[in-house]
Motif scaffolding. Structure first.
Motif, PDB file in Angstrom:
ATOM      1  N   VAL B  76       9.175 -21.116 -47.462  1.00 49.81           N
ATOM      2  CA  VAL B  76       8.432 -20.085 -46.733  1.00 49.81           C
ATOM      3  C   VAL B  76       7.981 -18.990 -47.697  1.00 49.81           C
ATOM      4  O   VAL B  76       8.788 -18.455 -48.461  1.00 49.81           O
ATOM      5  N   ALA B  77       6.700 -18.699 -47.665  1.00 50.27           N
ATOM      6  CA  ALA B  77       6.176 -17.588 -48.470  1.00 50.27           C
ATOM      7  C   ALA B  77       5.769 -16.481 -47.504  1.00 50.27           C
ATOM      8  O   ALA B  77       4.925 -16.690 -46.641  1.00 50.27           O
ATOM      9  N   VAL B  78       6.413 -15.332 -47.649  1.00 51.30           N
ATOM     10  CA  VAL B  78       6.113 -14.227 -46.721  1.00 51.30           C
ATOM     11  C   VAL B  78       4.961 -13.388 -47.275  1.00 51.30           C
ATOM     12  O   VAL B  78       4.965 -13.006 -48.445  1.00 51.30           O
ATOM     13  N   ARG B  79       3.985 -13.164 -46.423  1.00 55.99           N
ATOM     14  CA  ARG B  79       2.837 -12.329 -46.822  1.00 55.99           C
ATOM     15  C   ARG B  79       2.900 -11.080 -45.948  1.00 55.99           C
ATOM     16  O   ARG B  79       2.683 -11.155 -44.736  1.00 55.99           O
ATOM     17  N   GLU B  80       3.237  -9.963 -46.570  1.00 50.92           N
ATOM     18  CA  GLU B  80       3.444  -8.762 -45.767  1.00 50.92           C
ATOM     19  C   GLU B  80       2.188  -7.920 -45.685  1.00 50.92           C
ATOM     20  O   GLU B  80       1.490  -7.728 -46.673  1.00 50.92           O
ATOM     21  N   SER B  81       1.916  -7.430 -44.485  1.00 47.61           N
ATOM     22  CA  SER B  81       0.750  -6.565 -44.321  1.00 47.61           C
ATOM     23  C   SER B  81       1.240  -5.129 -44.146  1.00 47.61           C
ATOM     24  O   SER B  81       2.226  -4.892 -43.474  1.00 47.61           O
ATOM     25  N   PRO B  82       0.547  -4.175 -44.764  1.00 48.28           N
ATOM     26  CA  PRO B  82       1.014  -2.788 -44.683  1.00 48.28           C
ATOM     27  C   PRO B  82       0.504  -2.043 -43.455  1.00 48.28           C
ATOM     28  O   PRO B  82       0.557  -0.829 -43.411  1.00 48.28           O
ATOM     29  N   ALA B  83      -0.014  -2.771 -42.448  1.00 46.63           N
ATOM     30  CA  ALA B  83      -0.601  -2.107 -41.272  1.00 46.63           C
ATOM     31  C   ALA B  83       0.418  -1.167 -40.632  1.00 46.63           C
ATOM     32  O   ALA B  83       1.607  -1.453 -40.599  1.00 46.63           O
ATOM     33  N   LYS B  84      -0.112  -0.050 -40.083  1.00 48.47           N
ATOM     34  CA  LYS B  84       0.823   0.954 -39.566  1.00 48.47           C
ATOM     35  C   LYS B  84       1.311   0.625 -38.159  1.00 48.47           C
ATOM     36  O   LYS B  84       2.233   1.241 -37.660  1.00 48.47           O
ATOM     37  N   GLY B  85       0.698  -0.343 -37.520  1.00 44.02           N
ATOM     38  CA  GLY B  85       1.149  -0.727 -36.182  1.00 44.02           C
ATOM     39  C   GLY B  85       0.728  -2.159 -35.891  1.00 44.02           C
ATOM     40  O   GLY B  85      -0.038  -2.754 -36.658  1.00 44.02           O
ATOM     41  N   PHE B  86       1.239  -2.702 -34.781  1.00 41.54           N
ATOM     42  CA  PHE B  86       0.912  -4.095 -34.466  1.00 41.54           C
ATOM     43  C   PHE B  86      -0.569  -4.286 -34.118  1.00 41.54           C
ATOM     44  O   PHE B  86      -1.118  -5.365 -34.333  1.00 41.54           O
ATOM     45  N   ASP B  87      -1.205  -3.246 -33.563  1.00 42.38           N
ATOM     46  CA  ASP B  87      -2.630  -3.369 -33.237  1.00 42.38           C
ATOM     47  C   ASP B  87      -3.461  -3.506 -34.514  1.00 42.38           C
ATOM     48  O   ASP B  87      -4.319  -4.381 -34.631  1.00 42.38           O
ATOM     49  N   ASP B  88      -3.192  -2.621 -35.458  1.00 44.05           N
ATOM     50  CA  ASP B  88      -3.934  -2.687 -36.728  1.00 44.05           C
ATOM     51  C   ASP B  88      -3.661  -4.002 -37.433  1.00 44.05           C
ATOM     52  O   ASP B  88      -4.544  -4.596 -38.045  1.00 44.05           O
ATOM     53  N   ASP B  89      -2.423  -4.443 -37.336  1.00 39.23           N
ATOM     54  CA  ASP B  89      -2.030  -5.678 -38.000  1.00 39.23           C
ATOM     55  C   ASP B  89      -2.794  -6.865 -37.402  1.00 39.23           C
ATOM     56  O   ASP B  89      -3.298  -7.730 -38.119  1.00 39.23           O
ATOM     57  N   ALA B  90      -2.886  -6.878 -36.066  1.00 39.91           N
ATOM     58  CA  ALA B  90      -3.586  -7.986 -35.409  1.00 39.91           C
ATOM     59  C   ALA B  90      -5.068  -7.992 -35.781  1.00 39.91           C
ATOM     60  O   ALA B  90      -5.641  -9.055 -36.062  1.00 39.91           O
ATOM     61  N   LEU B  91      -5.676  -6.803 -35.833  1.00 40.59           N
ATOM     62  CA  LEU B  91      -7.099  -6.731 -36.204  1.00 40.59           C
ATOM     63  C   LEU B  91      -7.312  -7.251 -37.624  1.00 40.59           C
ATOM     64  O   LEU B  91      -8.270  -7.958 -37.915  1.00 40.59           O
ATOM     65  N   GLN B  92      -6.376  -6.871 -38.489  1.00 36.83           N
ATOM     66  CA  GLN B  92      -6.445  -7.315 -39.880  1.00 36.83           C
ATOM     67  C   GLN B  92      -6.313  -8.841 -39.959  1.00 36.83           C
ATOM     68  O   GLN B  92      -7.084  -9.519 -40.636  1.00 36.83           O
ATOM     69  N   LEU B  93      -5.351  -9.358 -39.214  1.00 35.07           N
ATOM     70  CA  LEU B  93      -5.090 -10.796 -39.267  1.00 35.07           C
ATOM     71  C   LEU B  93      -6.254 -11.599 -38.679  1.00 35.07           C
ATOM     72  O   LEU B  93      -6.583 -12.686 -39.168  1.00 35.07           O
ATOM     73  N   LEU B  94      -6.889 -11.062 -37.642  1.00 38.81           N
ATOM     74  CA  LEU B  94      -8.052 -11.750 -37.069  1.00 38.81           C
ATOM     75  C   LEU B  94      -9.145 -11.908 -38.124  1.00 38.81           C
ATOM     76  O   LEU B  94      -9.799 -12.947 -38.218  1.00 38.81           O
ATOM     77  N   LYS B  95      -9.310 -10.865 -38.940  1.00 42.81           N
ATOM     78  CA  LYS B  95     -10.313 -10.936 -40.004  1.00 42.81           C
ATOM     79  C   LYS B  95      -9.908 -11.978 -41.046  1.00 42.81           C
ATOM     80  O   LYS B  95     -10.739 -12.736 -41.535  1.00 42.81           O
ATOM     81  N   VAL B  96      -8.616 -11.977 -41.365  1.00 48.13           N
ATOM     82  CA  VAL B  96      -8.113 -12.918 -42.369  1.00 48.13           C
ATOM     83  C   VAL B  96      -8.344 -14.361 -41.891  1.00 48.13           C
ATOM     84  O   VAL B  96      -8.813 -15.218 -42.643  1.00 48.13           O
ATOM     85  N   PHE B  97      -8.057 -14.612 -40.638  1.00 46.60           N
ATOM     86  CA  PHE B  97      -8.331 -15.935 -40.074  1.00 46.60           C
ATOM     87  C   PHE B  97      -9.841 -16.219 -40.085  1.00 46.60           C
ATOM     88  O   PHE B  97     -10.273 -17.338 -40.357  1.00 46.60           O
ATOM     89  N   GLY B  98     -10.612 -15.166 -39.769  1.00 46.12           N
ATOM     90  CA  GLY B  98     -12.066 -15.318 -39.691  1.00 46.12           C
ATOM     91  C   GLY B  98     -12.684 -15.803 -40.988  1.00 46.12           C
ATOM     92  O   GLY B  98     -13.681 -16.526 -40.982  1.00 46.12           O
ATOM     93  N   ILE B  99     -12.091 -15.395 -42.125  1.00 45.86           N
ATOM     94  CA  ILE B  99     -12.652 -15.837 -43.410  1.00 45.86           C
ATOM     95  C   ILE B  99     -11.906 -17.056 -43.950  1.00 45.86           C
ATOM     96  O   ILE B  99     -12.052 -17.428 -45.116  1.00 45.86           O
ATOM     97  N   GLY B 100     -11.114 -17.680 -43.095  1.00 48.94           N
ATOM     98  CA  GLY B 100     -10.464 -18.933 -43.481  1.00 48.94           C
ATOM     99  C   GLY B 100      -9.274 -18.771 -44.398  1.00 48.94           C
ATOM    100  O   GLY B 100      -8.900 -19.705 -45.112  1.00 48.94           O
TER     101      GLY B 100
END
Lengths: 317, 457
Positions: B76-100
């Motif tokens: 398992v490789a953990v990729r940590e996001s520094p988002a300040k809350g779960f909402d920001d984190d989800a928005l960030q992750l949606l973009k990450v998925f969006g670019i494959g």
């Protein structure tokens, strides 16, 4: 013996040579600037226009090309008029009070006193510009903290006997964003105006003194006319800069309370990056570009900037 | 010569057969295949074992794979996001998925899961859940509803919690309430006898009669706790038939009215949303506020370690306590809110089966209890209740009472955006820019113009 025809040929070759040289110089000296302009202005504008006609949202996927975003801008976004009104107050207020007027006062006063003291005060006013924006705003947050620990409240309560601490972030947020931006903006005007004042031939001041002109008369009839062009430049440049910058506001008030300090550029940011409505943010941003270009053209015309760029108005001796 | 040839052939034959045997014996070693699974997790001090348990689970899964004779091993490789809350984190992750560039597994707040499902980023899990009852069979059925989208289950509940109004008993007693009244508040709230406005009354008395400056404090940013007030006044935000977002003007105005009254009475500070999170906690835990609307994990994460609140149950309840979200009027229904965090698997992961099994191990009762007791979150399985460590962590047992009346945020992909608008409405009221009715109108206008398929009543 050379004939006239030969001389003509040589001259033509010379012309050809200089034309080639001109082309080479053009590529060498203007090429990088043109590439940068295209890369960082033209291409982003094209991308922005393209995105504004899509439904690009939070997962960065485009499923259709649409004019929906523009319909939203014109029909359904009720917040926009408030945001535009606030942006006007913010830009005009910061510019009129600080970037031009206060910058001018700083330049005139620091050039009127001894050089060492003048340089010191100019250095002090440059400090906010030299500090990282986050640090600068952290100091502001401490200064206006709504508790008794805030600097402003400490002064007001201890020196002026105020009973309860003031909460300026809630009660006067627009004034706060104007002042915090203005303290930084004033320094640019200060430097440019100082340089311009230094460029005014000294004999004009002596002549004015001989003619019996007082301080204000000297400023009015000698200093200010010589500063017309720098003032024009600072006004146009800072207007454009204030229209698109929002980092200090974001750090200080986050655009709040409610939408009270959400200026247009911050509104675009909130729509695009906090809500993930990238297509809509792009459409809003396009209007910001258009507004910027219109403001620049009006300023150009109003201040007759063309003449400014033709030949220097301040003689340097 | 012939003799030599036979000898050479015999020698070669022997060498070959020994070599082949050795090679065959060594085959599993050489053929072992490491499957790297990337886990996306927000850097969150209130739940470090959410990713930590997945890492530990890899060891268990690898042992299981070894026992099965499988050549695969999971890393398992953990990729940590520094988002300040779960909402920001989800928005960030949606973009990450969006670019494959999406991960194989991710941790998210449950209300975001359908946003990933709508874009086809997340794996449907119904069949896998049925296939591995040993891992998922005993997870509380109520928690699964937080992991569902209209066409199925897309996530695995990782934890739960309870949101409440913490209160400072000492301040209430100082304000003139007797100990019996103060101690009976939780029970009265749970039975619907203590109403929302009584909280404001009590808070007002505390502000008027003690040195405490604040009556009720709530989080300063977008999040789930204040939604409890809206739920108390009847807004669930989702149409039960269609799952679309539902906004009811009167119910919204009633909830906003509570905040409006709170500010008018100087019980809720006008600048609550401008204050820092830590500053708000400090005000409450150092005795400068009567109520603090937040979640049970705050005890383990902040109250005990940072502000030294007593960790002993009896000592804690002597001066501190909590009530559930009260009913809107006397005799009405109280509310509590739980906000499960979930594990989910990317739709395009190359090893969905292994990812599911990995999360199955990460959901083991003992590992989940490690997370629960160290961060004061509620467990996901009934067998955890029998763990002595869990039983010893009294805030968990006490908060579990609230699960009887608990509600979830709606699993609608646009709820995060709607919540941002609701938060702006609260900010508008508290800073005096909007009345309760105007705030309700604002939310409806803003949601109708920026979100899709909003039902307005």
């Amino acid at each position: 013996m050379t004939t006239i025809a030969d001389e003509l040929t040589i001259e033509r070759r010379g012309h050809q040579g200089s034309a080639a040289r001109r082309r080479t110089n053009f590529v060498i000296f203007l090429g990088p600037a043109i590439i940068l302009t295209v890369l960082f202005f033209v291409v982003p504008v094209i991308i922005d226009i393209t995105v504004s006609f899509t439904d690009l949202s939070r997962s960065l996927r485009i499923s259709e090309f649409t004019t929906e975003q523009y319909e939203k801008v014109f029909r359904t976004d009720r917040r926009l008029s408030q945001v535009i009104g606030l942006t006007f107050i913010y830009v005009f207020g910061t510019l009129a009070i600080f970037n031009v007027t206060f910058g001018l006062i700083l330049a005139i006063t620091t050039t009127a006193i001894r050089n060492v003291s003048g340089s010191f005060f100019r250095g002090v006013w440059l400090l906010p510009r030299m500090s990282p924006s986050v640090l600068y705003i952290l100091l502001w947050l401490w200064a206006v903290s709504p508790t008794e620990a805030g600097l402003v409240n400490q002064v007001l309560m201890q020196a002026f006997g105020l009973d309860a601490p003031l909460d300026l972030l809630t009660s006067a947020p627009i004034a706060l964003i104007i002042i915090s931006n203005g303290f930084i903006g004033a320094s640019m005007g200060m430097i440019i105006f100082t340089a311009a004042i230094r460029g005014i031939p000294e004999h004009l001041f002596h002549a004015a003194a001989v003619d019996g002109a007082g301080t204000f008369a000297t400023i009015r009839f000698i200093t200010l006319p010589a500063l017309r062009w720098p003032i024009s430049f600072v006004t146009i440049y800072q207007t454009l800069s204030l229209l698109v910058s929002f980092e200090y506001i974001l750090l200080l008030t986050k655009g709040g309370p409610f939408y009270d300090t959400t200026v247009y550029a911050l509104y675009v940011y909130r729509r695009a990056f906090e809500s993930g409505q990238y297509g809509y943010g792009a459409a809003l941003a396009l209007f910001l570009i258009v507004i910027g270009v219109i403001v620049a053209l009006i300023g150009w015309r109003f201040f007759d900037m063309e003449r400014l760029l033709q030949r220097p108005r301040i003689e340097v001796h | 010569m012939t003799h030599w040839k036979i000898g050479t052939a015999a020698l070669l034959g022997a060498a070959l057969s020994v070599g082949s045997a050795a090679l065959l014996a060594a085959t599993p070693l050489f053929a072992q295949e490491t499957v790297k699974l990337e886990l996306w997790s927000r850097q969150d001090p209130s739940g470090p074992l959410r990713p930590g348990n997945v890492v530990k689970a890899a060891e268990r899964l690898n042992k299981e794979l070894e026992a099965e004779g499988s050549p695969k091993r999971v890393e398992v490789a953990v990729r940590e996001s520094p988002a300040k809350g779960f909402d920001d984190d989800a928005l960030q992750l949606l973009k990450v998925f969006g670019i494959g560039e999406g991960p194989d597994i991710f941790i998210a707040a449950h209300e975001w899961i359908c946003a990933f499902q709508e874009d086809g980023f997340v794996l449907k899990l119904d069949d896998y859940i049925a296939k591995y009852p040993q891992h998922f069979g005993t997870i509380f059925p109520s928690l699964w509803s937080s992991a569902k989208c209209p066409d199925g289950t897309y996530a695995i509940p990782q934890d739960a919690e309870a949101r409440m109004f913490f209160y400072n008993k000492k301040l209430l007693r100082e304000a003139g309430y007797d100990a019996a009244f103060v101690d009976a508040m939780p029970e009265r709230a749970l039975s619907g006898d203590l109403a929302m406005d009584e909280v404001l009354e009590i808070a007002k008395k505390v502000v008027d009669k003690t040195k405490a400056q604040y009556g009720v404090l709530h989080r300063p940013n977008k999040g789930p706790d204040y939604i409890m007030v809206f739920q108390a006044y009847g807004s669930d935000f989702a149409d039960p038939e269609t799952g679309k977002l539902l906004l009811e003007r009167d119910k919204l105005a009633a909830a906003f009215g509570w905040f409006e009254r709170g500010v008018k009475e100087k019980v809720i500070p006008a600048n609550n949303t401008a204050m820092e999170f830590d500053a708000l906690r400090k005000e409450f835990y150092t005795g400068n506020a009567a109520f603090w609307m937040y979640g049970i994990w705050d005890l383990g994460s902040v109250a005990f370690p940072t502000y030294g609140l007593p960790q002993d149950e009896k000592a804690f309840f002597a001066d501190w306590g909590w009530i559930t979200g009260p009913a809107p009027q006397k005799g009405g229904k109280p509310v509590s809110l739980t906000h499960p965090i979930v594990y989910a698997i990317a739709a395009d992961t190359k090893e969905p089966e292994l990812a599911v099994r990995l999360l199955g191990h990460a959901s083991a009762a003992d590992l989940n209890t490690d997370h629960a007791v160290t961060t004061t979150h509620l467990g996901i399985k009934p067998e955890q209740l029998e763990d002595p460590r869990y039983a010893k962590a009294w805030p968990l047992a006490r908060a579990t009472e609230l699960l009887k009346i608990t509600k979830f945020l709606p699993n609608n992909s646009q709820f995060g955006d709607l919540n941002g608008i609701i938060f702006a409405g609260i900010q508008g009221i508290e800073s005096g820019r909007l009345s309760a009715q105007q705030a309700a109108d604002f939310v409806i206008e803003e949601a109708s113009s920026t979100l899709e398929d909003v039902i307005v009543k």
